[in-house]
Design a protein around this motif. Structure first.
Motif, short mmCIF file in Angstrom:
data_model
loop_
_atom_site.label_atom_id
_atom_site.label_comp_id
_atom_site.label_asym_id
_atom_site.label_seq_id
_atom_site.Cartn_x
_atom_site.Cartn_y
_atom_site.Cartn_z
N VAL A 58 0.86 -1.19 0.00
CA VAL A 58 0.00 0.00 0.00
C VAL A 58 0.89 1.23 0.00
N ARG A 59 0.70 2.09 -0.98
CA ARG A 59 1.50 3.31 -1.10
C ARG A 59 0.67 4.51 -0.64
N LEU A 60 1.33 5.46 0.02
CA LEU A 60 0.67 6.66 0.49
C LEU A 60 1.51 7.88 0.10
N THR A 61 0.87 8.94 -0.35
CA THR A 61 1.60 10.14 -0.68
C THR A 61 2.10 10.81 0.59
N THR A 62 3.34 11.31 0.55
CA THR A 62 3.93 11.99 1.70
C THR A 62 4.52 13.30 1.21
N GLN A 63 3.65 14.30 1.10
CA GLN A 63 4.10 15.56 0.52
C GLN A 63 4.94 16.40 1.49
N GLY A 64 4.85 16.11 2.77
CA GLY A 64 5.62 16.89 3.74
C GLY A 64 6.10 16.03 4.89
N VAL A 65 6.88 16.64 5.77
CA VAL A 65 7.43 15.91 6.92
C VAL A 65 6.32 15.42 7.84
N LYS A 66 5.26 16.23 8.01
CA LYS A 66 4.16 15.80 8.89
C LYS A 66 3.50 14.53 8.37
N GLU A 67 3.30 14.46 7.04
CA GLU A 67 2.72 13.25 6.46
C GLU A 67 3.66 12.06 6.64
N ALA A 68 4.96 12.30 6.45
CA ALA A 68 5.93 11.22 6.63
C ALA A 68 5.93 10.71 8.07
N LEU A 87 4.12 -0.70 3.93
CA LEU A 87 3.71 0.62 3.47
C LEU A 87 4.83 1.25 2.65
N VAL A 88 4.42 1.95 1.62
CA VAL A 88 5.36 2.61 0.72
C VAL A 88 5.08 4.11 0.73
N ALA A 89 6.07 4.90 1.08
CA ALA A 89 5.93 6.35 1.09
C ALA A 89 6.25 6.90 -0.30
N ASP A 90 5.41 7.78 -0.82
CA ASP A 90 5.59 8.36 -2.15
C ASP A 90 6.06 9.80 -1.99
N VAL A 91 7.31 10.07 -2.37
CA VAL A 91 7.93 11.36 -2.08
C VAL A 91 8.26 12.09 -3.38
N HIS A 92 7.94 13.37 -3.40
CA HIS A 92 8.31 14.24 -4.52
C HIS A 92 8.81 15.58 -3.96
N PHE A 93 9.79 16.16 -4.65
CA PHE A 93 10.25 17.53 -4.43
C PHE A 93 11.12 17.75 -3.19
N ASN A 94 10.96 16.97 -2.13
CA ASN A 94 11.63 17.29 -0.87
C ASN A 94 12.38 16.07 -0.34
N PRO A 95 13.70 15.98 -0.55
CA PRO A 95 14.45 14.80 -0.09
C PRO A 95 14.42 14.63 1.43
N LYS A 96 14.24 15.70 2.19
CA LYS A 96 14.15 15.59 3.64
C LYS A 96 12.96 14.72 4.04
#
Length: 629
Positions: A58-68, A87-96
């Motif tokens: 199951v993948r979930l979008t993680t657009q920010g640190v709070k979501e992560a 669970l799979v975190a989906d990350v874009h734009f922010n390597p942190k």
């Protein structure tokens, strides 16, 4: 690789929680939530529905640190209820964000197009070799610390390249090409190898099935040359919903699975995530039936290029072959001609019957091009003979300028080859009863090429299905590689209906499926093309309702491509392949695009569909809906 005999590509095993991928493991199935990742309860509930449907990741979008960080709560809640799904975190734009997600997810997806490089702006950038090397060093400096976090936490990664989000740096040096997409991936993979990090999965996706298939083929070849055996994640991005999304996904994913490529798949539908799982399962199971099939003694034609296939050179016979678009043949064996004018087949096979025995609805009999069996052919207007392999001696006595020949690979013997050399007016209808029909039909075309024969080939695909979805998925899967190899001069779909056994697919639906397969393969356009994403936690408007509204307003605009995107991750990039784009810009706000250009920003959602129609009209691409046209 063996083009004619199915076997899975050998890959390394990747540890992803308690569900490893690659190696000897089965092809895994997954989906992605479309709920806000900070909404723990909604994410947990949706993840459970995905798992209950058969999803293995199951993948979930993680657009920010709070979501992560909230992945920790989601993970804990699922484990508490007995769900061990990775669970799979989906990350874009922010390597942190990726650094944080690696602490709480079993796998983290990063996008090379925006991990270090700035978001795509379609600007051309000039680099010297020294400057380009410095850009690669920037990637390494940022990527290696992330890999170290993943090593420490036993977290796998996915390097996920999307056609719609290639960086300006890659685009400037390699162009909008499969080579550029592959290099975008390889830059990161080489660092993984240097750092001895092996828990890596790769995806390389596009909404254009031709681009997607060619790019994955190329990636597998490049990895092989560099001694890499990482598993592949397959998917067609923005495939859409309903039959469009299923057919486009089956065409692209099925073509690659049929060649043994792929260790996990995600069918991206603009529907509820759990609806994707049964479709993916059917694709995997259908391909799995080819395991240990009888050997096919095919030989690759010297002129064929698997990585850069071109359309096979054929003689044009009337409107078949040459440079013409592929034709559609339909079967009507029950004494009635009933058609949907939007999906009117080019030829209608009626077997032993004669045209005058048919009643018609919606099409005059004089307009229909009939195919009848050669032994009853009477040279009537618009009627063409179809021969079987045992009727070859009678060919020369037939003066028809167009003839069809039903033939199998094993039937393409010396007699048939000699006959075809004297009869360029013969169009082949390729049949197969082999468990790996793709292998046999491919072998037939390769033999034709090796013999220098230029007769057009139409592929006959027959089934005995009770469910429309099963028929569509199998037909698209079987046609995929044949289309992408450049072999398709036409398609003839048939379902062996038997109402007493519950087997029945409507004739007009079969016709529509054939046309939809050709459109999904970018060979023939018969309706409006929609490029719509499945939605995720980044989507800030009602995607499903919006797609329905846009389709209701624009479905009569044949040939137009309209992108309907939840957010800006792939939106502007995929707009390059669409005529018009409808892209989420914020909560309840929409931006409209004409190809790559953003025309109007932050339109209130309730006004955006009408604004889209105004934009289409302003550019001269609108026509009024006329059902009788």
């Amino acid at each position: 690789m063996d083009l004619f005999n199915y076997s899975r590509r050998e890959t390394s095993e990747v540890n992803i929680g308690a569900t490893p991928m690659g190696g000897s493991n089965p092809i895994r199935i997954q989906s992605m939530t479309n709920t806000a990742t900070q909404d723990t309860e909604a994410c947990v509930a949706q993840a459970k529905r995905i798992v209950d449907a058969g999803g293995e990741y199951v993948r979930l979008t993680t657009q920010g640190v709070k979501e992560a960080e909230n992945l920790r709560n989601i993970n804990a809640a699922l484990r508490q209820d007995g769900y061990t799904v990775p669970l799979v975190a989906d990350v874009h734009f922010n390597p942190k964000v990726a650094d944080v997600a690696a602490l709480y997810a079993e796998k983290v997806r990063i996008n090379p197009g925006n991990y270090v490089d700035a978001a795509r702006t379609f600007k051309h950038l000039e680099y010297t070799d020294e400057e380009y090397a410095k850009e690669l060093q920037k990637i390494r400096d940022r990527f290696v610390p992330f890999l170290n976090i993943c090593k420490e936490n036993h977290t796998a990664i996915r390097i996920g390249v999307n056609h719609g989000s290639l960086s300006d740096r890659i685009m400037s040096r390699y162009g909008d090409t499969p080579e550029g997409m592959v290099e975008s991936c390889m830059e990161f993979l080489r660092i993984c190898v240097e750092e001895h990090f092996t828990d890596v999965v790769i995806s390389i996706k596009a909404s254009n099935t031709v681009v997607m298939v060619r790019t994955v083929r190329l990636l597998a070849e490049v990895m092989e040359k560099e001694g890499m055996h990482f598993p592949l994640h397959l998917g067609v991005t923005e495939a859409g919903d309903g039959e469009d999304g299923r057919i486009k996904s089956a065409l692209g994913i099925g073509a690659l699975l049929a060649d043994g490529l792929g260790d996990t798949i995600r069918v991206s539908l603009s529907e509820a995530p759990e609806a994707e799982i049964p479709v993916a399962r059917k694709l995997v199971d259908y391909i799995g039936q080819r395991n240990d099939h009888p050997y096919i003694p095919g030989a690759t034609a010297p002129a064929f290029s698997y990585l850069n296939p071109a359309r096979r050179t054929t003689h044009a016979v009337r409107n078949i072959g040459g440079e013409q678009q592929p034709v559609v043949i339909a079967a009507r064996l029950e004494g009635k001609l009933d058609f949907n004018p939007q999906f009117m087949p080019d030829y209608v096979y009626i077997g032993h019957k004669q045209p005058e025995t048919y009643t018609t609805e919606g099409k005059e009999a004089s307009e229909v091009q009939f195919i009848v069996d050669a032994d009853v052919w009477q040279n009537q207007p618009n009627t063409w003979p179809a021969f079987k392999s045992d009727q070859l001696p009678f060919l020369s006595a037939c003066n028809s300028p167009l003839k069809f020949l039903f033939i199998t690979y094993m039937g393409l013997n010396d007699e048939a080859i000699a006959c075809l050399k004297y009869h360029p007016e013969m169009v082949l209808i390729a049949q197969s009863n082999h468990p790996n029909r793709l292998g046999e039909q491919r072998a037939l075309v390769h033999q034709l090429m090796s013999e220098g024969l230029k007769n057009p080939v139409i592929f006959f695909q027959h089934y005995a299905e009770a469910e429309t979805e099963d028929f569509q998925l199998k037909a698209a899967t079987d046609m995929g590689a044949l289309i992408f190899d450049g072999f398709c001069d036409g398609i003839f779909l048939f379902n062996q209906n038997n109402p007493q056994k519950g087997l029945h697919i409507d004739d007009k639906l079969i016709d529509a499926t054939a046309f939809n397969i050709l459109q999904a393969g970018r060979l023939r356009t018969s309706k409006t093309e929609y490029i719509s994403c499945p939605g995720c936690g980044r989507t800030l408007y009602d995607l499903t309702q919006t797609i329905a509204r846009i389709k209701a307003a624009t479905s009569h605009l044949k040939g137009l491509k309209i992108g309907i995107m939840g957010c800006i991750v792939n939106g502007p990039g995929e707009m390059a392949d669409a005529d018009y784009g409808y892209v989420g810009a914020g909560r309840g706000k929409i931006s409209l695009y004409k190809k790559k250009e953003c025309i109007e920003k932050n339109i209130p959602e309730e006004e955006a569909v009408e604004k889209l129609i105004e934009l289409i009209k302003a550019n001269g691409d609108w026509k009024e809906d006329n059902p009788k046209a």
